[in-house]
Design a protein around this motif. Structure first.
Motif, PDB file in Angstrom:
ATOM      1  N   ALA A  85      -3.793  10.885   4.240  1.00 12.20           N
ATOM      2  CA  ALA A  85      -4.780  10.615   3.192  1.00 12.20           C
ATOM      3  C   ALA A  85      -5.621  11.856   2.878  1.00 12.20           C
ATOM      4  O   ALA A  85      -5.798  12.216   1.704  1.00 12.20           O
ATOM      5  N   TYR A 102       0.820  -1.204   0.000  1.00 15.42           N
ATOM      6  CA  TYR A 102       0.000   0.000   0.000  1.00 15.42           C
ATOM      7  C   TYR A 102       0.860   1.263   0.000  1.00 15.42           C
ATOM      8  O   TYR A 102       0.496   2.263  -0.644  1.00 15.42           O
ATOM      9  N   GLU A 103       1.940   1.238   0.693  1.00 19.08           N
ATOM     10  CA  GLU A 103       2.840   2.391   0.692  1.00 19.08           C
ATOM     11  C   GLU A 103       3.348   2.682  -0.717  1.00 19.08           C
ATOM     12  O   GLU A 103       3.415   3.836  -1.141  1.00 19.08           O
ATOM     13  N   TYR A 133      -5.432   0.733   2.844  1.00 24.10           N
ATOM     14  CA  TYR A 133      -4.318   0.943   3.773  1.00 24.10           C
ATOM     15  C   TYR A 133      -4.849   1.291   5.168  1.00 24.10           C
ATOM     16  O   TYR A 133      -4.379   0.756   6.193  1.00 24.10           O
ATOM     17  N   ALA A 178      -6.782   2.882  -2.678  1.00 25.99           N
ATOM     18  CA  ALA A 178      -5.589   2.358  -2.002  1.00 25.99           C
ATOM     19  C   ALA A 178      -5.491   2.902  -0.577  1.00 25.99           C
ATOM     20  O   ALA A 178      -5.116   2.167   0.358  1.00 25.99           O
ATOM     21  N   TRP A 179      -5.879   4.177  -0.393  1.00 27.04           N
ATOM     22  CA  TRP A 179      -5.867   4.741   0.958  1.00 27.04           C
ATOM     23  C   TRP A 179      -6.882   4.028   1.857  1.00 27.04           C
ATOM     24  O   TRP A 179      -6.604   3.773   3.033  1.00 27.04           O
ATOM     25  N   GLU A 193       1.815   1.895  -3.476  1.00 32.16           N
ATOM     26  CA  GLU A 193       0.700   2.360  -4.303  1.00 32.16           C
ATOM     27  C   GLU A 193       0.389   3.830  -4.048  1.00 32.16           C
ATOM     28  O   GLU A 193       0.195   4.604  -4.993  1.00 32.16           O
ATOM     29  N   VAL A 194       0.332   4.229  -2.782  1.00 31.73           N
ATOM     30  CA  VAL A 194      -0.023   5.622  -2.499  1.00 31.73           C
ATOM     31  C   VAL A 194       1.129   6.570  -2.836  1.00 31.73           C
ATOM     32  O   VAL A 194       0.895   7.755  -3.117  1.00 31.73           O
ATOM     33  N   ASN A 226      -4.542  14.855   0.525  1.00 34.27           N
ATOM     34  CA  ASN A 226      -4.557  14.772  -0.936  1.00 34.27           C
ATOM     35  C   ASN A 226      -5.924  15.238  -1.452  1.00 34.27           C
ATOM     36  O   ASN A 226      -6.779  14.438  -1.822  1.00 34.27           O
ATOM     37  N   PRO A 232      -0.897   9.492  -5.203  1.00 34.51           N
ATOM     38  CA  PRO A 232      -1.491   9.926  -3.920  1.00 34.51           C
ATOM     39  C   PRO A 232      -3.007  10.105  -3.983  1.00 34.51           C
ATOM     40  O   PRO A 232      -3.663  10.097  -2.949  1.00 34.51           O
ATOM     41  N   ASN A 255      -5.099   8.053  -5.355  1.00 32.21           N
ATOM     42  CA  ASN A 255      -5.763   6.759  -5.462  1.00 32.21           C
ATOM     43  C   ASN A 255      -6.438   6.467  -4.117  1.00 32.21           C
ATOM     44  O   ASN A 255      -5.869   5.827  -3.235  1.00 32.21           O
ATOM     45  N   TYR A 256      -7.682   6.952  -3.978  1.00 34.21           N
ATOM     46  CA  TYR A 256      -8.357   6.880  -2.679  1.00 34.21           C
ATOM     47  C   TYR A 256      -8.720   5.449  -2.295  1.00 34.21           C
ATOM     48  O   TYR A 256      -8.798   5.137  -1.098  1.00 34.21           O
TER      49      TYR A 256
END
Length: 695
Positions: free
Chosen positions: A233, A196-197, A213, A209-210, A199-200, A236, A204, A206-207
């Protein structure tokens, strides 16, 4: 050659000269050390290796030197060589070989120290997963499981995810072998956290993925870590102020507030989260009713009713929406504040007067509270609005309301008012069913009367399926409650289903062929459309013409004249022929007019004697007053029309393909064809009168 001759010193001189002139040729060094070792000159061999190591050769030379010392049990000297070796060739694999060398010879502490020195030597900038894997395996062999776990976690925190695949693999295997369930979950969580780290970091905004996470860290981490991830999160913010870009983002704030309220149980921080989110949303462009309602419900859970009303009032003032007003009304209904609900409904209807659902809900509220007159007045205001989104639902609710109140006269008036606005078939059927549902002696008569009115009103309806639906409903009614005569009457009104064809035109105007479709021809419409009768007559004439063409060679008139151009002279009941005007002709082909022969149109001239039958017919017809001359052709034509009507009934086979075109052309051709027929009749009369004179 010198060695074969056993000239050792000469050979040494030659090797010395060779390694001096060509020190980078490893083969000279290998042969020289091999010769000295074969001669047993260990000290001389060691001296040659030392001279070679001064040139810092490749890794294999160092390994040869170390193996030489180990052959003579010189472990300490081997350790010294490794110390120099890892500095000359500072690679991970060489440090690992050094550590395994110490482990192999039983120096566990030295081996652990070598691993620790190697980790410090490479630092955090040049970490390598292979070094940590080897270090962890060493500790695993030594049964130091906690040290192994610490090494893996230390490595996972410092190595990027794409470079730590093997590390994760061995860590998972270790936990499965020696760890508990918690340890295995920690491994998986660590691996997912790395994913996940990455991906974000890559995107940034990509909600999704947040969300994943945050769900992961909420289950595992402490509140401070979770808050840190939430803060990262929500930082962003979508770059464009369009609602579709904010729909996913706003749920980060909602989840953050719910986490603070339900998990951490910090109401003050929850209130701050809601306030910050509402300050961030651009309410002049768009808003989110969900977050306003959640904030108000949170305040109610905190027993702060005034705060909740203040929040909803602010929301309606800044950005009134249907969902906000509905939510506020439901809130006040749950609190049993009916006066506030009335005021809110009034504001709602001022904001959106075309919303039928709001009118219906407002009236239902008044009905529940027992104020029937107020509810009826609300319905009257509603149906008087110039624009409504679902008027049929509103009228149905009003009618159902009156039926519940058992005010049948008002219900009838409502149906009549509705039928003044629309002639929809479902309204007529509903009206009829309503009259049938009332327990009164004349309910069947009223219901039948409504069906009759509906049938008359829908004769001009273009949708023939709706008219058919009405008649079928009427038929079902008569089948259940009516008599045979009434059933037969409705059955006669049902249409015939015919198949027709029509030409299709493409979008560019070209011919797209023909398509077949089903049409309904109602008996009432067929009686009012003369073109349908004309088509049936044309079809009948065509069939007669085909029969006459087949029998044309065998059948001729007694005068020897054939029928020309397809003109058809029918026979009356006595077997006498008729001309086109409907006047009878005797056996010799002369015309008769009410028993009197005509000769060139003069009544004074008499023909030959008549037969007894003709005399009888003359006497019977003379008893009746003679019609004026101008009226006689009309009566004859009436007789022809009656016969044509009978033939139409016998041969009612309409030509579907020609129906659409003939209806438009029949009226335009009727006038011209009638003139031609008159001319033909005059000529035939003249020719017949001439024949009579000759006789």
């Amino acid at each position: 050659m010198e060695m074969k001759s056993r000239q050792v010193n000469h050979s040494r001189n030659i090797w010395d000269r060779a390694i001096t002139i060509l020190p980078r040729v490893n083969q000279f060094w290998y042969k020289y050390t091999y010769m000295e070792e074969m001669l047993g000159n260990v000290a001389g061999c060691r001296q040659v290796f030392e001279r070679w190591m001064e040139w810092e050769p490749d890794e294999q030379a160092w390994h040869s030197y170390i193996n030489f010392e180990l052959r003579y049990k010189e472990v300490d000297k081997g350790r010294t060589i490794y110390e120099r070796f890892v500095l000359v060739h500072p690679e991970v694999k060489n440090w690992i070989k050094y550590a395994r060398f110490e482990e192999k010879h039983g120096y566990i502490a030295h081996s652990r120290k070598v691993y620790e020195r190697s980790v410090e030597f490479f630092g955090e900038d040049h970490v390598n997963e292979n070094l940590f894997v080897a270090f962890a395996k060493f500790e695993e062999v030594q049964k130091e499981f906690e040290r192994v776990r610490v090494i893996y976690k230390y490595a996972l925190d410092r190595i990027p995810k794409h470079q730590a695949q093997e590390l994760f693999k061995f860590y998972t295997m270790f936990e499965k072998k020696f760890g508990d369930r918690r340890g295995i979950e920690d491994v998986i969580v660590s691996k997912r956290r790395f994913q996940y780290e990455e991906e974000v970091k890559a995107n940034p905004h990509n909600y999704d993925a947040w969300f994943d996470y945050l769900r992961l860290v909420e289950n595992d981490a402490d509140p401070d870590t979770v808050r840190e991830v939430y803060e990262r999160a929500i930082a962003n913010i979508p770059p464009i102020q369009e609602k579709r870009h904010w729909k996913r983002y706003i749920y980060l704030w909602i989840n953050y507030a719910l986490y603070e309220e339900l998990e951490v149980k910090d109401p003050e921080r929850t209130r701050q989260v809601y306030q910050a989110s509402l300050d961030l949303i651009p309410h002049k462009k768009f808003t989110f009713a969900k977050i306003w309602l959640l904030y108000a419900q949170f305040e109610i859970r905190q027993k702060n009713l005034q705060g909740a009303r203040k929040v909803m009032g602010t929301a309606i003032g800044k950005c009134p929406k249907n969902k906000l007003l509905k939510g506020y009304i439901e809130l006040e209904l749950q609190l049993r504040e009916f006066d506030r609900c009335r005021k809110l409904y009034e504001k709602y209807l001022e904001f959106s007067p075309e919303n039928c659902t709001t009118w219906i809900k407002f009236s239902e509220l008044e009905t529940i509270l027992g104020d029937v007159e107020r509810a009826r007045a609300i319905f009257e205001l509603a149906i008087g609005q110039p624009r409504l989104d679902m008027p049929e639902v509103l009228w149905k609710s009003y009618i159902d309301f009156e039926i519940e109140q058992e005010d049948f006269e008002n219900t009838r008036n409502l149906y009549k008012r509705l039928l003044q606005r629309t002639q929809h078939v479902k309204v007529w059927i509903s009206y009829a069913k309503f009259e049938l549902s009332i327990d009164s002696p004349d309910r069947l008569q009223k219901c039948r009367q409504i069906f009759e009115e509906a049938n008359k009103g829908m004769r001009s309806c273009e949708e023939k399926e709706e008219r058919l639906m009405l008649l079928e409903s009427w038929r079902d009614f008569e089948r259940e409650f009516g008599s045979e005569s009434s059933m037969e009457r409705v059955r006669k009104l049902l249409p015939d289903k015919v198949k027709k064809r029509r030409k299709l035109t493409a979008e560019d105007g070209s011919d797209a062929g023909w398509e077949e479709y089903y049409d309904y021809i109602f008996p009432e419409d067929a009686a009012n459309q003369p073109n349908l009768k004309l088509l049936a007559m044309a079809k009948m004439w065509k069939r007669k013409q085909m029969v006459e063409d087949d029998d044309d060679d065998n059948e001729k008139d007694e005068d020897g004249n054939e029928r020309d151009n397809g003109n058809y002279n029918g026979n009356d009941d006595d077997g006498n022929e008729k001309d086109d005007d409907g006047n009878e002709k005797d056996d010799d082909g002369n015309e008769k007019d009410n028993g009197n022969e005509k000769d060139n149109g003069n009544e004074d001239d008499k023909g030959p004697e008549k037969s007894p039958e003709a005399t009888k017919e003359t006497s019977s017809s003379s008893e009746e007053p003679a019609a004026p001359p101008e009226k006689q052709p009309e009566k004859a034509s009436d007789r022809n029309a009656e016969k044509e009507t009978e033939k139409e009934k016998k041969y009612d086979d309409r030509d579907d393909d020609e129906s659409s075109s003939s209806s438009s052309s029949s009226e335009s051709d009727s006038s011209s064809s009638s003139d031609d027929d008159d001319d033909k009749k005059k000529k035939e009369k003249e020719s017949k009168s001439v024949d009579g004179d000759k006789e």
